[in-house]
Design a protein around this motif. Structure first.
Motif, mmCIF file in Angstrom:
data_model
loop_
_atom_site.group_PDB
_atom_site.id
_atom_site.type_symbol
_atom_site.label_atom_id
_atom_site.label_comp_id
_atom_site.label_asym_id
_atom_site.label_seq_id
_atom_site.Cartn_x
_atom_site.Cartn_y
_atom_site.Cartn_z
ATOM 1 N N TYR A 26 10.422 -50.607 19.805
ATOM 2 C CA TYR A 26 10.018 -50.816 18.597
ATOM 3 C C TYR A 26 10.896 -51.373 17.613
ATOM 4 O O TYR A 26 10.644 -51.923 16.419
ATOM 5 C CB TYR A 26 9.301 -49.471 17.974
ATOM 6 N N GLN A 62 18.518 -40.386 17.620
ATOM 7 C CA GLN A 62 16.842 -40.511 17.050
ATOM 8 C C GLN A 62 16.468 -39.095 16.736
ATOM 9 O O GLN A 62 17.163 -38.326 15.764
ATOM 10 C CB GLN A 62 16.095 -41.230 18.152
ATOM 11 N N SER A 63 15.273 -38.624 17.113
ATOM 12 C CA SER A 63 14.523 -37.462 16.654
ATOM 13 C C SER A 63 15.154 -36.270 16.772
ATOM 14 O O SER A 63 14.812 -35.403 16.213
ATOM 15 C CB SER A 63 13.356 -37.268 17.240
ATOM 16 N N LYS A 66 16.390 -34.651 13.844
ATOM 17 C CA LYS A 66 15.396 -33.780 13.118
ATOM 18 C C LYS A 66 16.026 -32.271 13.131
ATOM 19 O O LYS A 66 15.588 -31.590 11.912
ATOM 20 C CB LYS A 66 14.004 -34.161 13.395
ATOM 21 N N PHE A 94 4.128 -39.215 17.607
ATOM 22 C CA PHE A 94 5.128 -38.565 16.395
ATOM 23 C C PHE A 94 5.093 -39.394 15.338
ATOM 24 O O PHE A 94 5.505 -39.076 14.254
ATOM 25 C CB PHE A 94 6.639 -38.609 16.965
ATOM 26 N N ASN A 113 7.347 -37.514 12.562
ATOM 27 C CA ASN A 113 8.196 -38.364 11.668
ATOM 28 C C ASN A 113 7.854 -37.867 10.375
ATOM 29 O O ASN A 113 8.941 -37.752 9.570
ATOM 30 C CB ASN A 113 7.858 -39.985 11.864
ATOM 31 N N GLU A 160 16.149 -50.315 11.887
ATOM 32 C CA GLU A 160 15.057 -49.273 11.651
ATOM 33 C C GLU A 160 14.448 -49.690 10.375
ATOM 34 O O GLU A 160 13.387 -49.509 10.121
ATOM 35 C CB GLU A 160 15.674 -47.856 11.647
ATOM 36 N N ASN A 167 6.793 -45.779 9.402
ATOM 37 C CA ASN A 167 7.556 -44.636 8.796
ATOM 38 C C ASN A 167 7.419 -44.695 7.144
ATOM 39 O O ASN A 167 7.241 -43.773 6.239
ATOM 40 C CB ASN A 167 8.928 -44.546 9.089
ATOM 41 N N TYR A 191 16.546 -41.288 6.334
ATOM 42 C CA TYR A 191 15.700 -40.857 7.619
ATOM 43 C C TYR A 191 16.228 -41.888 8.547
ATOM 44 O O TYR A 191 16.453 -41.474 9.542
ATOM 45 C CB TYR A 191 14.183 -40.958 7.411
ATOM 46 N N CYS A 195 18.352 -41.115 11.997
ATOM 47 C CA CYS A 195 17.978 -41.254 13.494
ATOM 48 C C CYS A 195 19.210 -41.966 13.962
ATOM 49 O O CYS A 195 19.117 -42.126 15.432
ATOM 50 C CB CYS A 195 16.943 -42.033 13.486
ATOM 51 N N TYR A 243 6.590 -33.596 20.779
ATOM 52 C CA TYR A 243 5.394 -34.150 20.235
ATOM 53 C C TYR A 243 4.152 -33.713 20.983
ATOM 54 O O TYR A 243 3.988 -32.614 21.476
ATOM 55 C CB TYR A 243 5.613 -35.619 20.099
ATOM 56 N N GLY A 260 14.480 -37.409 21.864
ATOM 57 C CA GLY A 260 14.352 -38.671 20.906
ATOM 58 C C GLY A 260 14.131 -40.060 21.589
ATOM 59 O O GLY A 260 14.403 -39.906 22.835
ATOM 60 N N VAL A 261 13.776 -40.980 20.870
ATOM 61 C CA VAL A 261 13.354 -42.108 21.832
ATOM 62 C C VAL A 261 14.512 -43.070 21.933
ATOM 63 O O VAL A 261 14.368 -43.973 22.630
ATOM 64 C CB VAL A 261 12.478 -42.976 20.894
HETATM 65 N N1 GLN Z 1 13.569 -43.638 14.560
HETATM 66 C C1 GLN Z 1 12.367 -43.388 15.249
HETATM 67 C C2 GLN Z 1 10.998 -43.471 14.481
HETATM 68 O O1 GLN Z 1 11.117 -43.170 13.190
HETATM 69 C C3 GLN Z 1 12.483 -41.822 15.647
HETATM 70 C C4 GLN Z 1 11.526 -41.385 16.379
HETATM 71 C C5 GLN Z 1 11.474 -40.793 17.621
HETATM 72 O O2 GLN Z 1 12.789 -40.452 18.203
HETATM 73 N N2 GLN Z 1 10.511 -40.211 18.415
HETATM 74 O O3 GLN Z 1 10.034 -43.804 14.972
#
Ligand code: GLN
Length: 307
Positions: A26, A62-63, A66, A94, A113, A160, A167, A191, A195, A243, A260-261
Motif C-alpha cells: 500500500y 507498523q501496527s 499500537k 484494520f 487503525n 505513509e 487513514n 500515527y 507506525c 484484526y 504489523g503489516v
Molecule cells: N501503517 C499501517 C496503516 O496505517 C498500519 C496497519 C497495520 O500494520 N496493520 O495502514
C-alpha cells in the motif's frame, strides 16, 4: 528447556514456506521488503535471550506500535480512555470505515487503525505540540526496549503520509463525530511516525517483557503498567491483535499477540517470556504467514500457551 534448539527446529520447519504470502504494497517504501527474510527471537523474564535467522534485521513494526502507544495512553488516562475507544473485536479489516460510521466515531478497539488514531490524539492532547508528544513516545519505546538507538524510518513515515488516504478518511470521520480533539494533520503525522518505528525481533521481544511480567519490566524492575492494566492489554491483544483474523491466531497459537503489516508479530507468554517473529509475506488479513506458522510451532513444541 533448550529454547535455542526449539527455535532452530522451528526455523528448519518453516524453511520450505519462507517467501509465501504477499508483501504489503500500500506504500512503495514497504513494497521493497525482502520476502525471503525470516527472524525469530525470545527474551525470557530472566533476561536470557535467544534468536535465529534474521533476528538482528530491523524492520518497520507498523501496527505493533499500537500496543506501545496504547500503554502510554493508559498511563495518562487510565480507564477514562475506554470512553473514546472500546475493547471489542471488530471482525472487520484494520482500516475499515464501515463500522465507524454506524457506531458514531467510536472505534471498536485500540488495535485497528481508527482506535490507534484516537490513542495518538489522546497523547497529543497531553503535550504542548507534536514534536514533544512524539518524543515522549520514542523515549518510552527506548525505555521498554532498553535501547536508545531505536528510531523511526523517515522514508516509510513520508511514504505513509503521501499515501495515507484511508487513514485520513478515518481521522476525518472521527473528527466529524467529535472524537478527535487535535488537528487531523498532526494526529496523522503522529500515527504515521509511530507506525514507522524500526526494530529487530530481538529488540521487540525485549520491549514486550513488561506484558509478560504483570506490567513490571522484569529486568529494570520499573513498573510500566499496574497488574490489572497489563492483564487488560494482553486480553485486548488476544481478542483484537490480529484484526479480523484474531480468532484464528488465538486458535492456532494460543497466546496474546500483535501483528504489523511490516511482517512482524510479537506474542506474550505471561510469567515467562515475549516472542517476536518477522517475515514480510502477509495473508489477506495483513498478518505474517510464516510468522504465524512459526509461533504455532513454537507453542506446540514447548507446550507453552495460556491454555
Ligand atoms: N501503517 C499501517 C496503516 O496505517 C498500519 C496497519 C497495520 O500494520 N496493520 O495502514
Amino acid at each position: 528447556m533448550d529454547y535455542l534448539a526449539i527455535l532452530n527446529k522451528v526455523l528448519r520447519e518453516v524453511q520450505p514456506i519462507i517467501g509465501s504470502g504477499k508483501v504489503a504494497d500500500y506504500i512503495p517504501a514497504l513494497a521493497d521488503a525482502d520476502p525471503t527474510k525470516f527472524g525469530m527471537s525470545i527474551t525470557l523474564n530472566t533476561g536470557e535471550s535467544y534468536g535465529v535467522g534474521d533476528c538482528y534485521y530491523p524492520f518497520s513494526i507498523q501496527s505493533i506500535s499500537k500496543v506501545l502507544s496504547f500503554t502510554l495512553a493508559l498511563r495518562h488516562y487510565r480507564k477514562d480512555l475506554y470512553k473514546r475507544v472500546w475493547r471489542e473485536p471488530s471482525g472487520d479489516p484494520f482500516n475499515s470505515l464501515v463500522q465507524l460510521e454506524y457506531e458514531e466515531g467510536i472505534p471498536r478497539n485500540p488495535f485497528i487503525n481508527a482506535g490507534a488514531i484516537v490513542v495518538c490524539d489522546s497523547l497529543l492532547s497531553k503535550t504542548p505540540d507534536l514534536p514533544t508528544a512524539f518524543n515522549e513516545l520514542i523515549a518510552f519505546v527506548r525505555q521498554v526496549s532498553d535501547d536508545n538507538s531505536i528510531d523511526i524510518d523517515h522514508i516509510i513515515a513520508n511514504s505513509e503520509m503521501e499515501h495515507g488516504f484511508r487513514n485520513s478518511a478515518l481521522a476525518n470521520l472521527m473528527k466529524s463525530f467529535g472524537n478527535i480533539d487535535n488537528d487531523v494533520l498532526s494526529v496523522l503525522t503522529y500515527y504515521f511516525q509511530q507506525c514507522s518505528i524500526k526494530m529487530t525481533t530481538q529488540q521487540l521481544s525485549r520491549s514486550f517483557l513488561y506484558l509478560a511480567n504483570a506490567g513490571v519490566d522484569p529486568i529494570s524492575k520499573i513498573e510500566i503498567l499496574n497488574e490489572g492494566q497489563a492483564k487488560r492489554v494482553n486480553s485486548i491483544m488476544l481478542t483484537c491483535g490480529h484484526y479480523d483474523a484474531s480468532g484464528d491466531f488465538a486458535f492456532r497459537v494460543g497466546l496474546p499477540g500483535k501483528s504489523g503489516v511490516g511482517g512482524g508479530i510479537v506474542a506474550v507468554i505471561p510469567g515467562k517470556m515475549a516472542i517476536s517473529v518477522f517475515s514480510p509475506g502477509l495473508n489477506q488479513n495483513g498478518n505474517s504467514v510464516v510468522g504465524t506458522k512459526a509461533l504455532e510451532l513454537f507453542t506446540t513444541y514447548t507446550g507453552l500457551s495460556i491454555f
